[in-house]
Design an enzyme around this catalytic site. Structure first.
Site, PDB file in Angstrom:
ATOM      1  N   GLU A  49      31.696  44.511  29.166  1.00  0.00           N
ATOM      2  CA  GLU A  49      32.732  45.310  29.856  1.00  0.00           C
ATOM      3  C   GLU A  49      34.136  44.313  29.452  1.00  0.00           C
ATOM      4  OE1 GLU A  49      34.122  48.794  31.278  1.00  0.00           O
ATOM      5  OE2 GLU A  49      31.859  48.305  31.594  1.00  0.00           O
ATOM      6  N   ASP A  60      43.247  45.026  39.768  1.00  0.00           N
ATOM      7  CA  ASP A  60      42.972  43.517  39.262  1.00  0.00           C
ATOM      8  C   ASP A  60      43.461  42.584  40.173  1.00  0.00           C
ATOM      9  OD1 ASP A  60      41.146  44.340  37.036  1.00  0.00           O
ATOM     10  OD2 ASP A  60      42.657  44.029  35.372  1.00  0.00           O
TER      11      ASP A  60
END
Length: 268
Positions: A49, A60
């Site tokens: 990924e 994030d």
């Protein structure tokens, strides 16, 4: 997309789950990033990924934002990322490669052109983190045109309607969120998600991989025991990169040990 199907079929035969590491392309430099990815695969990663550095990564946590900043500091561009992807695919023809993206990066190329480029370099899946299922039509339609699997996030509080949509539109795998919030190894994954896994299976969704806060072999085992097909770990891996930026050899040694232990947990 076939690479995911082949992978899950092989793992099922071997009675194993998938271990999928996440890293940001170009962190801390193009050359070292390619070394890191080779190391992850050699240590037993079942799929990759990969993130393309983006200036405003909403989902994030601080660890992966720092990775993005290191890649920017090294002058890494989306164009270079696609060159890296082509190299990775050339060297590793069978491993599934997924991108974890933000919509602006897709828009900046044009949706159609972006997915065409993904197909050209051998990307198998794309998860656009800031596009909800109900707004995903132009992305998933372009993805399928170019044989790229559209990946959807299944949150822990998903209702029946959302689960049906994810099952209907998703391909490759389903990104099962351990909990709401931003990514990060310090936010330990919550309890396994038996009920979501059962519902997704009932609706014939792509195999679920549990992500967010996966930082120990025990959590990998827990995800698989809950019925997930495997686990994705990002922040814990990126932390090892951050810790060893000044010592590239040590970085690869520690990454190898971590991935080996995480992969071993899929065989428990």
């Amino acid at each position: 997309m076939e690479r995911y199907e082949n992978l899950f079929a092989q793992l099922k035969d071997r009675k194993e789950g998938a271990f999928v590491p996440f890293v940001t392309l170009g962190d801390p430099s193009v050359e070292q990033s390619l070394n890191i990815i080779d190391t992850l695969i050699e240590a037993g990663a079942d799929a990759l990924e990969l993130g393309i550095p983006f200036s405003d990564p909403l989902a994030d946590g601080p660890t992966i934002q720092e990775a993005t900043l290191r890649a920017f500091a090294a002058g890494v561009t989306p164009t270079q990322c696609f060159e890296m992807l082509a190299l990775i695919r050339q060297k590793h023809p069978t491993i599934p490669i997924g991108l974890l993206m933000y919509a602006n990066l897709v828009f900046s190329k044009g949706i159609d052109e972006f997915y065409a480029q993904c197909e050209k370099v051998g990307v198998d899946s794309v998860l656009v983190a800031d596009v909800p299922v109900e707004e995903s039509a132009p992305f998933r339609q372009a993805a399928l045109r170019y044989n790229v699997a559209p990946i959807f996030i299944c949150p822990p509080n998903a209702d029946d309607d959302l689960l049906r949509q994810i099952a209907s539109y998703g391909r490759g795998y389903t990104y099962l969120l351990s909990r709401a919030g931003v990514t990060g190894a310090e936010n330990r994954a919550a309890l396994p998600l038996h009920h979501l896994v059962e519902k997704l299976q009932e609706y014939n969704a792509a195999p679920p991989l549990q992500g967010f806060g996966i930082s120990s072999p025990e959590q990998v085992t827990g995800a698989i025991e809950a019925g997930a097909a495997g686990a994705i770990s990002g922040s814990a891996i990126v932390k090892l990169i951050e810790k060893n930026v000044a010592n590239p050899g040590q970085m690869l040694t520690e990454l190898k040990a971590f991935v080996t232990a995480m992969k071993a947990a899929t065989r428990a």
